[in-house]
Design a protein around this motif. Structure first.
Motif, PDB file in Angstrom:
ATOM      1  N   PRO A  80       0.746  -1.261   0.115  1.00  0.00           N
ATOM      2  CA  PRO A  80       0.082  -0.077  -0.158  1.00  0.00           C
ATOM      3  C   PRO A  80       0.955   1.304  -0.187  1.00  0.00           C
ATOM      4  CG  PRO A  80      -0.707  -1.506   1.612  1.00  0.00           C
ATOM      5  CD  PRO A  80       0.720  -2.134   1.139  1.00  0.00           C
ATOM      6  N   ALA A  81       0.410   2.451  -0.681  1.00  0.00           N
ATOM      7  CA  ALA A  81       1.323   3.553  -0.697  1.00  0.00           C
ATOM      8  C   ALA A  81       1.873   4.007   0.394  1.00  0.00           C
ATOM      9  CB  ALA A  81       0.212   4.407  -1.408  1.00  0.00           C
ATOM     10  N   GLU A  82       0.997   3.919   1.476  1.00  0.00           N
ATOM     11  CA  GLU A  82       1.470   4.681   2.714  1.00  0.00           C
ATOM     12  C   GLU A  82       2.466   3.615   3.448  1.00  0.00           C
ATOM     13  OE1 GLU A  82      -1.978   1.794   3.778  1.00  0.00           O
ATOM     14  OE2 GLU A  82      -1.344   3.424   2.206  1.00  0.00           O
ATOM     15  N   GLN A  83       2.857   2.395   2.704  1.00  0.00           N
ATOM     16  CA  GLN A  83       3.811   1.582   3.536  1.00  0.00           C
ATOM     17  C   GLN A  83       5.096   1.429   2.590  1.00  0.00           C
ATOM     18  OE1 GLN A  83       4.024  -0.310   6.288  1.00  0.00           O
ATOM     19  NE2 GLN A  83       2.363   0.622   7.106  1.00  0.00           N
ATOM     20  N   ARG A  84       5.283   2.217   1.471  1.00  0.00           N
ATOM     21  CA  ARG A  84       6.282   2.119   0.680  1.00  0.00           C
ATOM     22  C   ARG A  84       7.735   2.152   1.460  1.00  0.00           C
ATOM     23  NH1 ARG A  84       5.934   3.959  -5.492  1.00  0.00           N
ATOM     24  NH2 ARG A  84       3.992   2.421  -6.196  1.00  0.00           N
ATOM     25  N   GLU A  85       7.601   3.597   2.038  1.00  0.00           N
ATOM     26  CA  GLU A  85       9.032   4.150   2.716  1.00  0.00           C
ATOM     27  C   GLU A  85       9.350   2.899   3.963  1.00  0.00           C
ATOM     28  OE1 GLU A  85       8.532   8.409   3.466  1.00  0.00           O
ATOM     29  OE2 GLU A  85      10.138   8.048   4.676  1.00  0.00           O
ATOM     30  N   VAL A  86       8.269   2.317   4.555  1.00  0.00           N
ATOM     31  CA  VAL A  86       8.543   1.207   5.450  1.00  0.00           C
ATOM     32  C   VAL A  86       9.604   0.112   4.837  1.00  0.00           C
ATOM     33  CG1 VAL A  86       7.785  -0.304   7.168  1.00  0.00           C
ATOM     34  CG2 VAL A  86       6.802   2.036   6.899  1.00  0.00           C
ATOM     35  N   LEU A  87       8.764  -0.133   3.667  1.00  0.00           N
ATOM     36  CA  LEU A  87       9.354  -1.530   3.079  1.00  0.00           C
ATOM     37  C   LEU A  87      10.828  -1.075   2.520  1.00  0.00           C
ATOM     38  CD1 LEU A  87       8.290  -4.112   1.797  1.00  0.00           C
ATOM     39  CD2 LEU A  87       8.952  -3.016  -0.290  1.00  0.00           C
ATOM     40  N   GLU A  88      10.938   0.191   1.886  1.00  0.00           N
ATOM     41  CA  GLU A  88      12.294   0.188   1.410  1.00  0.00           C
ATOM     42  C   GLU A  88      13.395   0.526   2.508  1.00  0.00           C
ATOM     43  OE1 GLU A  88      10.353   2.401  -2.612  1.00  0.00           O
ATOM     44  OE2 GLU A  88      12.377   3.248  -1.971  1.00  0.00           O
ATOM     45  N   ARG A  94      13.271  -1.260   5.251  1.00  0.00           N
ATOM     46  CA  ARG A  94      13.398  -2.734   5.831  1.00  0.00           C
ATOM     47  C   ARG A  94      14.389  -3.127   4.845  1.00  0.00           C
ATOM     48  NH1 ARG A  94       7.901  -4.865   8.048  1.00  0.00           N
ATOM     49  NH2 ARG A  94       7.928  -3.397   9.693  1.00  0.00           N
ATOM     50  N   PHE A  95      14.266  -3.066   3.442  1.00  0.00           N
ATOM     51  CA  PHE A  95      15.303  -3.551   2.664  1.00  0.00           C
ATOM     52  C   PHE A  95      16.637  -3.222   2.712  1.00  0.00           C
ATOM     53  CE2 PHE A  95      14.052  -7.305  -0.181  1.00  0.00           C
ATOM     54  CZ  PHE A  95      12.620  -7.074   0.124  1.00  0.00           C
ATOM     55  N   PHE A 128      23.898 -18.331  -5.496  1.00  0.00           N
ATOM     56  CA  PHE A 128      22.976 -17.176  -5.725  1.00  0.00           C
ATOM     57  C   PHE A 128      23.934 -16.188  -6.854  1.00  0.00           C
ATOM     58  CE2 PHE A 128      21.439 -12.785  -5.095  1.00  0.00           C
ATOM     59  CZ  PHE A 128      22.168 -11.915  -4.813  1.00  0.00           C
ATOM     60  N   GLU A 129      23.147 -15.716  -7.648  1.00  0.00           N
ATOM     61  CA  GLU A 129      23.454 -14.723  -8.855  1.00  0.00           C
ATOM     62  C   GLU A 129      23.202 -13.489  -9.091  1.00  0.00           C
ATOM     63  OE1 GLU A 129      24.021 -18.512 -12.046  1.00  0.00           O
ATOM     64  OE2 GLU A 129      22.681 -16.731 -12.530  1.00  0.00           O
ATOM     65  N   TRP A 130      22.136 -12.989  -8.418  1.00  0.00           N
ATOM     66  CA  TRP A 130      21.856 -11.574  -8.709  1.00  0.00           C
ATOM     67  C   TRP A 130      20.403 -11.209  -7.627  1.00  0.00           C
ATOM     68  CZ3 TRP A 130      24.830  -7.919 -10.108  1.00  0.00           C
ATOM     69  CH2 TRP A 130      24.562  -6.617 -10.491  1.00  0.00           C
ATOM     70  N   PHE A 131      20.485 -10.010  -7.135  1.00  0.00           N
ATOM     71  CA  PHE A 131      19.185  -9.732  -6.491  1.00  0.00           C
ATOM     72  C   PHE A 131      18.996  -7.980  -6.596  1.00  0.00           C
ATOM     73  CE2 PHE A 131      16.509  -8.381  -3.137  1.00  0.00           C
ATOM     74  CZ  PHE A 131      16.953  -7.182  -2.506  1.00  0.00           C
ATOM     75  N   GLU A 132      17.620  -7.837  -7.116  1.00  0.00           N
ATOM     76  CA  GLU A 132      17.354  -6.393  -7.143  1.00  0.00           C
ATOM     77  C   GLU A 132      15.881  -6.141  -6.520  1.00  0.00           C
ATOM     78  OE1 GLU A 132      19.317  -4.757 -11.296  1.00  0.00           O
ATOM     79  OE2 GLU A 132      17.405  -6.021 -11.508  1.00  0.00           O
ATOM     80  N   LEU A 133      15.786  -5.098  -5.757  1.00  0.00           N
ATOM     81  CA  LEU A 133      14.485  -4.756  -5.438  1.00  0.00           C
ATOM     82  C   LEU A 133      13.760  -3.787  -6.464  1.00  0.00           C
ATOM     83  CD1 LEU A 133      12.091  -4.595  -3.234  1.00  0.00           C
ATOM     84  CD2 LEU A 133      13.369  -2.761  -1.987  1.00  0.00           C
ATOM     85  N   ALA A 192      16.186 -16.909   8.351  1.00  0.00           N
ATOM     86  CA  ALA A 192      17.059 -15.865   9.087  1.00  0.00           C
ATOM     87  C   ALA A 192      16.856 -14.597   8.625  1.00  0.00           C
ATOM     88  CB  ALA A 192      18.605 -16.226   9.224  1.00  0.00           C
ATOM     89  N   ALA A 193      16.746 -14.235   7.180  1.00  0.00           N
ATOM     90  CA  ALA A 193      16.833 -12.989   6.574  1.00  0.00           C
ATOM     91  C   ALA A 193      15.210 -12.329   6.642  1.00  0.00           C
ATOM     92  CB  ALA A 193      17.115 -13.126   5.104  1.00  0.00           C
ATOM     93  N   HIS A 194      14.275 -13.135   7.379  1.00  0.00           N
ATOM     94  CA  HIS A 194      13.029 -12.795   7.060  1.00  0.00           C
ATOM     95  C   HIS A 194      12.421 -12.715   8.731  1.00  0.00           C
ATOM     96  CE1 HIS A 194      13.165 -13.400   3.109  1.00  0.00           C
ATOM     97  NE2 HIS A 194      12.204 -12.726   2.923  1.00  0.00           N
ATOM     98  N   GLN A 195      13.357 -12.630   9.684  1.00  0.00           N
ATOM     99  CA  GLN A 195      12.922 -12.845  11.034  1.00  0.00           C
ATOM    100  C   GLN A 195      12.097 -11.806  11.618  1.00  0.00           C
ATOM    101  OE1 GLN A 195      16.135 -13.374  13.708  1.00  0.00           O
ATOM    102  NE2 GLN A 195      16.181 -15.759  13.163  1.00  0.00           N
ATOM    103  N   ASN A 196      11.619 -10.719  10.646  1.00  0.00           N
ATOM    104  CA  ASN A 196      10.876  -9.732  11.195  1.00  0.00           C
ATOM    105  C   ASN A 196      11.419  -8.888  12.416  1.00  0.00           C
ATOM    106  OD1 ASN A 196       8.880  -8.571   9.959  1.00  0.00           O
ATOM    107  ND2 ASN A 196       7.284  -9.941  10.338  1.00  0.00           N
ATOM    108  N   GLY A 197      12.818  -8.772  12.393  1.00  0.00           N
ATOM    109  CA  GLY A 197      13.010  -8.054  13.683  1.00  0.00           C
ATOM    110  C   GLY A 197      13.946  -8.679  14.723  1.00  0.00           C
TER     111      GLY A 197
END
Ligand code: HEM
Length: 107
Positions: free
Chosen positions: A12-20, A22-23, A36-41, A73-78
């Protein structure tokens, strides 16, 4: 033949900044994963609220090994012991592709 795994996150638009954010503070463990070869958000510019988490792997097995291991481990949510963070995404879907043809800039 490499495989591409794209996690499609509806944000949702109001969550964009939070997601970015987090990444921006992501674990960075995927870079050390075997195969692993490549990652992009990828941030949507117009017409959709879906971010694409693009990953490319040497093989399906390498992706599966990451999903069963470091991905958790990478998705431990804090940090452990702290209240889990509210997900920024309201939905997620995994797309799977095989790389049939690829090209890079001529050297
Ligand atoms: C319920 C589904 C999922 C959600 C909501 C989600 C969300 C997130 C978020 C917010 C981060 C940033 C770090 C953090 O806050 O933990 C992250 C990291 C990441 N996600 Fe997901 N994710 C999901 C599943 C997946 C799947 C299926 C893939 C496979 C393509 C994937 C690929 C990645 C990668 C490569 C990272 C960076 C990990 C690292 O830095 O080591 N995610 N994800």
């Amino acid at each position: 033949m490499s495989v591409v795994k794209i996690n499609v996150l509806t944000v949702p638009a109001e969550q964009r900044e939070v997601l970015e954010q987090r990444f921006a503070s992501r674990a960075g463990a995927v870079e050390n994963s075997d195969g692993f070869e490549w990652f992009e958000l990828l941030r949507p510019v117009e017409g959709t609220d879906q971010y694409l988490v693009y990953t490319r792997w040497r093989s399906e097995e390498d992706f599966k090994a990451w999903m069963e291991g470091p991905m958790k481990a990478a998705h431990q949510n804090g940090p452990a012991g702290e209240a889990p963070k509210r997900p920024a995404a309201s939905g997620s879907t995994l797309w799977s592709f095989e790389v049939v043809q690829s090209a890079g800039p001529k050297a």
